[in-house]
Design a protein around this motif. Structure first.
Motif, short mmCIF file in Angstrom:
data_model
loop_
_atom_site.label_atom_id
_atom_site.label_comp_id
_atom_site.label_asym_id
_atom_site.label_seq_id
_atom_site.Cartn_x
_atom_site.Cartn_y
_atom_site.Cartn_z
N PHE A 111 3.65 8.88 -8.97
CA PHE A 111 3.68 7.48 -9.40
C PHE A 111 2.54 7.24 -10.40
CE2 PHE A 111 5.01 7.75 -4.90
CZ PHE A 111 6.34 7.35 -5.03
N PRO A 112 2.71 7.66 -11.66
CA PRO A 112 1.62 7.56 -12.65
C PRO A 112 1.12 6.14 -12.85
CG PRO A 112 3.40 8.95 -13.47
CD PRO A 112 3.90 8.31 -12.22
N GLU A 113 2.02 5.15 -12.73
CA GLU A 113 1.63 3.76 -12.96
C GLU A 113 0.66 3.26 -11.88
OE1 GLU A 113 5.11 3.81 -10.26
OE2 GLU A 113 4.60 4.83 -12.12
N SER A 114 0.60 3.95 -10.74
CA SER A 114 -0.27 3.51 -9.65
C SER A 114 -1.74 3.72 -9.99
CB SER A 114 0.06 4.26 -8.36
OG SER A 114 -0.30 5.63 -8.46
N GLN A 115 -2.05 4.61 -10.90
CA GLN A 115 -3.45 4.91 -11.22
C GLN A 115 -4.17 3.67 -11.72
OE1 GLN A 115 -3.93 8.38 -13.61
NE2 GLN A 115 -6.16 8.31 -13.59
N GLY A 116 -3.48 2.85 -12.52
CA GLY A 116 -4.11 1.66 -13.06
C GLY A 116 -4.47 0.64 -12.00
N TYR A 117 -3.51 0.29 -11.13
CA TYR A 117 -3.84 -0.74 -10.15
C TYR A 117 -4.67 -0.20 -9.00
CZ TYR A 117 0.51 0.78 -7.71
OH TYR A 117 1.49 1.50 -7.08
N HIS A 118 -4.60 1.10 -8.73
CA HIS A 118 -5.47 1.66 -7.69
C HIS A 118 -6.93 1.56 -8.11
CE1 HIS A 118 -7.02 5.45 -5.43
NE2 HIS A 118 -7.25 4.37 -4.73
N GLN A 119 -7.22 1.87 -9.36
CA GLN A 119 -8.60 1.86 -9.83
C GLN A 119 -9.10 0.45 -10.12
OE1 GLN A 119 -8.42 4.57 -13.16
NE2 GLN A 119 -8.55 6.39 -11.86
N ALA A 120 -8.18 -0.47 -10.45
CA ALA A 120 -8.59 -1.82 -10.82
C ALA A 120 -8.59 -2.80 -9.65
CB ALA A 120 -7.69 -2.35 -11.93
N HIS A 121 -7.90 -2.48 -8.59
CA HIS A 121 -7.77 -3.40 -7.46
C HIS A 121 -8.11 -2.68 -6.16
CE1 HIS A 121 -5.86 -6.24 -10.23
NE2 HIS A 121 -5.10 -5.24 -10.66
N ASP A 122 -8.09 -3.43 -5.08
CA ASP A 122 -8.48 -2.89 -3.78
C ASP A 122 -7.27 -2.29 -3.06
OD1 ASP A 122 -11.16 -3.58 -4.06
OD2 ASP A 122 -10.83 -5.59 -3.29
N PHE A 123 -6.98 -1.04 -3.38
CA PHE A 123 -5.91 -0.30 -2.73
C PHE A 123 -6.50 0.92 -2.02
CE2 PHE A 123 -3.33 -2.91 -5.31
CZ PHE A 123 -2.02 -2.80 -4.91
N ASP A 124 -5.89 1.31 -0.92
CA ASP A 124 -6.35 2.47 -0.16
C ASP A 124 -5.17 3.37 0.18
OD1 ASP A 124 -9.20 1.69 0.23
OD2 ASP A 124 -8.34 0.06 1.41
N PHE A 125 -5.48 4.66 0.32
CA PHE A 125 -4.47 5.62 0.77
C PHE A 125 -4.42 5.66 2.29
CE2 PHE A 125 -5.25 7.45 -3.50
CZ PHE A 125 -3.95 7.50 -3.94
N TRP A 126 -3.20 5.67 2.81
CA TRP A 126 -2.96 5.84 4.24
C TRP A 126 -1.95 6.97 4.41
CZ3 TRP A 126 -4.34 2.29 8.43
CH2 TRP A 126 -5.17 1.24 8.02
N VAL A 127 -2.09 7.72 5.49
CA VAL A 127 -1.13 8.76 5.85
C VAL A 127 -0.40 8.32 7.10
CG1 VAL A 127 -0.86 11.13 6.67
CG2 VAL A 127 -2.44 10.64 4.81
N LEU A 128 0.91 8.49 7.10
CA LEU A 128 1.72 8.19 8.28
C LEU A 128 1.97 9.50 9.01
CD1 LEU A 128 4.32 5.71 6.71
CD2 LEU A 128 2.00 5.26 7.57
N GLU A 129 1.32 9.67 10.16
CA GLU A 129 1.41 10.93 10.91
C GLU A 129 2.54 10.82 11.93
OE1 GLU A 129 -2.58 11.10 12.38
OE2 GLU A 129 -3.31 12.15 10.58
N PRO A 130 3.67 11.51 11.69
CA PRO A 130 4.85 11.35 12.54
C PRO A 130 4.59 11.73 13.99
CG PRO A 130 5.42 12.43 10.48
CD PRO A 130 3.92 12.41 10.55
N VAL A 131 5.16 10.93 14.88
CA VAL A 131 5.11 11.19 16.32
C VAL A 131 6.48 11.67 16.79
CG1 VAL A 131 4.74 10.17 18.60
CG2 VAL A 131 3.30 9.47 16.67
N ARG A 132 7.52 10.98 16.35
CA ARG A 132 8.89 11.36 16.65
C ARG A 132 9.79 10.65 15.65
NH1 ARG A 132 12.39 10.82 22.31
NH2 ARG A 132 13.36 12.89 22.19
N SER A 133 10.96 11.21 15.39
CA SER A 133 11.85 10.61 14.40
C SER A 133 13.27 10.55 14.93
CB SER A 133 11.83 11.44 13.10
OG SER A 133 10.52 11.51 12.57
N ARG A 134 14.00 9.57 14.42
CA ARG A 134 15.41 9.41 14.76
C ARG A 134 16.22 9.60 13.48
NH1 ARG A 134 18.51 9.61 19.42
NH2 ARG A 134 20.15 8.02 19.45
#
Length: 243
Positions: A111-134
């Motif tokens: 997502f190249p466009e994300s670089q601009g708003y990530h650096q200019a605004h308050d965004f954070d990376f989160w990881v979703l660690e799977p427990v179980r899936s349907r």
């Protein structure tokens, strides 16, 4: 849970790049709160998201990290006849500088466009660690999947080197992959990532995952698979998963 169901569930997670994130509402306790998020998969094969600190889902995750990500096949006329996957997960914000840098390098490729708003605004990376899936693969094909993700053996410098090499030196091969797979041609395709089971192409703002005929565990195997595809007249059928 069959091996085949787990493979198909993982392929759906790879093929798509946005889903419905459900969190438990902080403002309305006890109620689920849905929002749409783009994602790519990290080195462990876990969904990686970039979200604003002021967003409702972020406030919710800080209180209760339990969440789910619903992913369905795009463009389906009958949504009940195609695959969909609900990943039940624990969300974890990345706070280590090295982990954030690795996440940013990978996410920006997708997502190249994300670089601009990530650096200019308050965004954070989160990881979703799977427990179980349907996973529902269509009418009657319904499974609980305990292990949906697969670590990427090329994540990091190895993957980045292969991606950059393909984009700089093999544009004709990438164009051939687009033609073979019948992908959109409104914009030039760029390779965004490689995993053991296939690779992602970015066309405009859309992402498309294409499978290798067989799994690749080394850079040499990836190269051989890409050469085979560059010379193919039709897309080879992937080897079937065991039942």
């Amino acid at each position: 849970m069959s091996v085949k169901a787990g493979k198909h569930a993982r392929e759906l997670l790879l093929k798509e790049y946005r889903g419905a994130l459900s969190t438990l509402s902080k403002a309305m306790p006890g109620y689920p709160f849905g929002s749409v998020v783009p994602y790519c998969l990290d080195a462990q094969g876990h969904p990686l998201i970039l979200i604003s600190r002021i967003a409702q889902h972020t406030h919710n995750l800080h209180v209760e990290p339990k969440c789910s990500l619903l992913v369905g096949e795009r463009g389906a006329e009958d949504v009940q006849a195609v695959g969909r996957l609900t990943v039940l997960a624990q969300a974890r914000q990345l706070t280590d500088d090295a982990a954030i840098a690795a996440a940013a390098e990978r996410y920006y490729r997708y997502f190249p466009e994300s670089q601009g708003y990530h650096q200019a605004h308050d965004f954070d990376f989160w990881v979703l660690e799977p427990v179980r899936s349907r996973f529902i693969g269509g009418f009657g094909a319904i499974h609980w999947v305990d292990q949906v993700t697969l670590a990427n053996p090329f994540a990091g410098e190895g993957e980045l080197s292969m991606v950059e090499h393909m984009n700089s030196d093999h544009a004709n091969a990438i164009a051939h992959y687009v033609e073979l797979a019948g992908l959109p041609t409104h914009a030039p395709a760029q390779m965004a990532g490689i995993d053991s089971e296939g690779f992602h192409l970015r066309i405009g703002q859309g992402l498309h995952w294409l499978p290798f005929p067989t799994s690749c565990n080394t850079a040499l195997e990836v190269r051989q698979a890409l050469v085979v595809l560059a010379r193919a007249e039709v897309w080879p059928q992937a080897a079937p998963a065991s039942a």
